[in-house]
Enzyme design. Structure first.
Site, PDB file in Angstrom:
ATOM      1  N   TYR A   1     -16.084  17.236 -15.683  1.00 56.57           N
ATOM      2  CA  TYR A   1     -16.488  15.838 -15.608  1.00 56.57           C
ATOM      3  C   TYR A   1     -17.512  15.684 -14.477  1.00 56.57           C
ATOM      4  CZ  TYR A   1     -16.393  10.919 -14.538  1.00 56.57           C
ATOM      5  OH  TYR A   1     -16.781   9.636 -14.276  1.00 56.57           O
TER       6      TYR A   1
ATOM      7  N   ARG B   1       0.853  -1.199   0.000  1.00 56.91           N
ATOM      8  CA  ARG B   1       0.000   0.000   0.000  1.00 56.91           C
ATOM      9  C   ARG B   1       0.882   1.240   0.000  1.00 56.91           C
ATOM     10  NH1 ARG B   1      -1.454   1.789   4.609  1.00 56.91           N
ATOM     11  NH2 ARG B   1      -2.125  -0.209   5.485  1.00 56.91           N
TER      12      ARG B   1
ATOM     13  N   LYS C   1      -7.947   6.730 -19.305  1.00 59.59           N
ATOM     14  CA  LYS C   1      -8.190   7.300 -20.622  1.00 59.59           C
ATOM     15  C   LYS C   1      -6.927   7.199 -21.486  1.00 59.59           C
ATOM     16  CE  LYS C   1     -12.114   7.832 -18.770  1.00 59.59           C
ATOM     17  NZ  LYS C   1     -12.175   8.529 -17.536  1.00 59.59           N
TER      18      LYS C   1
ATOM     19  N   ASP D   1      -6.891  19.196 -14.391  1.00 58.30           N
ATOM     20  CA  ASP D   1      -7.201  17.852 -14.870  1.00 58.30           C
ATOM     21  C   ASP D   1      -6.772  17.803 -16.336  1.00 58.30           C
ATOM     22  OD1 ASP D   1      -8.405  15.573 -15.956  1.00 58.30           O
ATOM     23  OD2 ASP D   1     -10.094  15.647 -14.560  1.00 58.30           O
TER      24      ASP D   1
END
Ligand SMILES: Cc1ncc(COP(=O)(O)O)c(C=O)c1O
Length: 378
Positions: free
Chosen positions: A101, A48, A198, A173
Site C-alpha cells: 500500500y 484516550r 475496508k 497487513d
C-alpha cells in the site's frame, strides 16, 4: 472456542449489565466518575486511554484474529505509525514489501526514514530474498498478503521463520484477506494490522485501524504507545467497525463469489492481458494462497493490453463500479492505482504498472456487475 461467526457477534459484546442492551452502547464520553480518588469503575478513567465501545471492538477483533490483545486506532495509518514508533528506534532497519500500500511506503520512506530508521524493499513472494534483505539491525519484517494492488501472495509461515531467525517481528497487513479468510498469528506472525476502513467496517462509512498481537507483553507496549500518542478510534467509529465485523463472514463469502465470476469474465476478454487474482490456478502465489487462505476475497486487478490510456478509459467508463479510492465496502469500486492510490510510489521501486486497473468487487447482483464491466471494456 466458538466458531468465527459466533465470535464476530458475541466476543467482547455481552449485553450491557445495567440495561440489558443487546448491542454495545456508544459510550460518547471523554471521562468517567470515580468512586473516591483512584476508585475507577472497571478501569475506565479517560477515553484516550480506554472507552467501553472501543474495548468491545478491541476484544472482538482480538478474538477473530486469535490474538491476546487488540487495539483500535483512528485509521489504518495511525495503527501503523503507532506500531512503528513502539517497536523501532533510530538506527533500526525494516524490510518492507516491494509491492505495498502506497501509504505504508510513504510512512516508512518519508516519516520513519528521516527519524533514523533505514529500510529495504524485498519481494514478499520470495522468502529467500526477504532473508537476504535482513541486516543485523533489522527489527521488523513487514508484509501484506495479498498485496495492494498486485495481489501477490507471501508465505506467512516461511516469513515467520525468517523473522524468528533474524530476531525480528513479523508484521502482516491482513486488510485484503480479513481474519475470516486468513489468520496470520496462527501461522507465526507477531502482529496483524488492519485498515478497518475496508472489509472489517465493510460499508465505506468509517475510517479506522487495528493492531492485534499474539504476545501480551508486546500488547502492553503497544497499549502504552496508543495512549501516549493518542491516535485512538472514537466511540462512534469503534461502534461502526464493530457492527461491520458481525457480518464479515457472510460479506466475505459473497465478495469471493462475485470476484470469481468477475475473474472469469476478465480471463476471457481479449482486451485484458493479465488477471491478477490468487484464486487463479495460474497465479504464481496460488499454491501458497490455497495453503493459508480459505477463499481468495473480493480484490481483483487486471492489466489492459492497450496500455495506460486504455486502463484509464475503462475506469472512466464503468457506471456501477464507482471510480474511487478505498476498497472492501459492499459497493463495487474501480480505480487506476498508478494515478490514484499508489501515486506516491511513482519513480520508486514500488511503482505500479500504468496499464493496471484495480477492482474492489462488491456484493451487488453479480450479473449487473458483469454487464457493467463488459460495457466498460467494450
Ligand atoms: C492494505 C492497506 N493497509 C493500510 C491502509 C491504510 O489504512 P487507512 O486508509 O485506514 O489509514 C490501506 C488503505 O488503503 C490499505 O489498503
Amino acid at each position: 472456542m466458538h466458531g468465527f461467526e459466533t465470535r464476530a457477534i458475541h466476543a467482547g459484546q455481552d449485553p450491557d449489565p445495567r440495561t440489558g442492551a443487546v448491542i454495545t452502547p456508544i459510550y460518547a464520553t471523554s471521562t468517567y466518575a470515580q468512586d473516591g480518588v483512584g476508585g475507577l469503575r472497571e478501569g475506565y478513567e479517560y477515553s484516550r486511554t480506554a472507552n467501553p465501545t472501543r474495548t468491545a471492538l478491541e476484544e472482538c477483533i482480538a478474538a477473530l484474529e486469535g490474538g491476546v490483545r487488540g487495539l483500535a486506532f483512528a485509521s489504518g495509518m495511525a495503527a501503523e505509525d503507532t506500531l512503528l514508533r513502539a517497536v523501532l528506534k533510530p538506527g533500526d532497519h525494516i524490510v518492507i514489501p516491494n509491492d505495498a500500500y502506497g501509504g505504508t511506503f510513504r510512512l516508512v520512506s518519508k516519516i520513519a526514514e528521516p527519524w533514523g530508521v533505514s529500510w529495504s524493499a524485498a519481494p514478499v513472494t520470495d522468502a529467500a530474498a526477504v532473508r537476504a534483505a535482513v541486516r543485523p539491525e533489522t527489527k521488523v519484517i513487514w508484509v501484506e498478503t495479498p498485496t495492494n494492488p498486485l495481489l501477490s501472495v507471501a508465505d506467512i509461515a516461511a516469513l515467520a521463520a525468517v523473522a524468528r531467525d533474524a530476531g525480528a517481528l513479523l508484521v502482516v497487513d491482513n486488510t485484503f484477506a480479513t481474519p475470516y479468510l486468513q489468520q496470520p498469528l496462527a501461522l507465526g506472525a507477531d502482529v496483524v494490522v488492519h485498515s478497518t476502513t475496508k472489509y472489517c467496517g465493510g460499508h465505506s462509512d468509517v475510517v479506522g485501524g487495528v493492531l492485534v498481537v499474539a504476545d501480551s507483553a508486546l500488547g502492553d507496549e503497544l497499549a502504552y504507545h496508543q495512549n501516549a500518542i493518542g491516535a485512538v478510534a472514537g466511540p462512534f467509529d469503534a461502534w461502526l467497525v464493530l457492527r461491520g465485523l458481525k457480518t464479515l463472514a457472510v460479506r466475505m463469502d459473497r465478495h469471493s463469489d462475485n470476484a470469481e465470476r468477475v475473474v472469469q469474465l476478465l480471463e476471457r476478454h481479449p482486451r485484458v492481458s493479465q488477471v491478477l487474482y490468487p484464486g487463479l490456478p495460474g497465479h504464481p502465489g496460488h499454491d501458497v494462497a490455497v495453503k493459508q487462505m480459505s477463499r481468495f476475497g473480493g480484490m481483483v486487478s487486471f492489466r489492459l493490453a492497450d496500455g495506460e490510456q486504455a486502463a484509464v478509459d475503462v475506469c472512466n467508463r464503468t457506471k456501477l463500479f464507482t471510480l474511487g479510492e478505498s476498497l472492501g465496502g459492499i459497493e463495487s469500486l474501480i480505480e487506476h492505482p498508478g494515478r490514484m492510490t499508489h501515486a506516491s510510489t511513482a519513480g520508486s521501486v514500488l511503482e505500479v504498472p500504468g496499464d493496471l486497473v484495480r477492482l474492489s468487487v462488491g456484493i451487488e447482483t453479480v450479473e449487473d456487475l458483469l454487464a457493467d464491466l463488459g460495457q466498460a471494456l467494450g
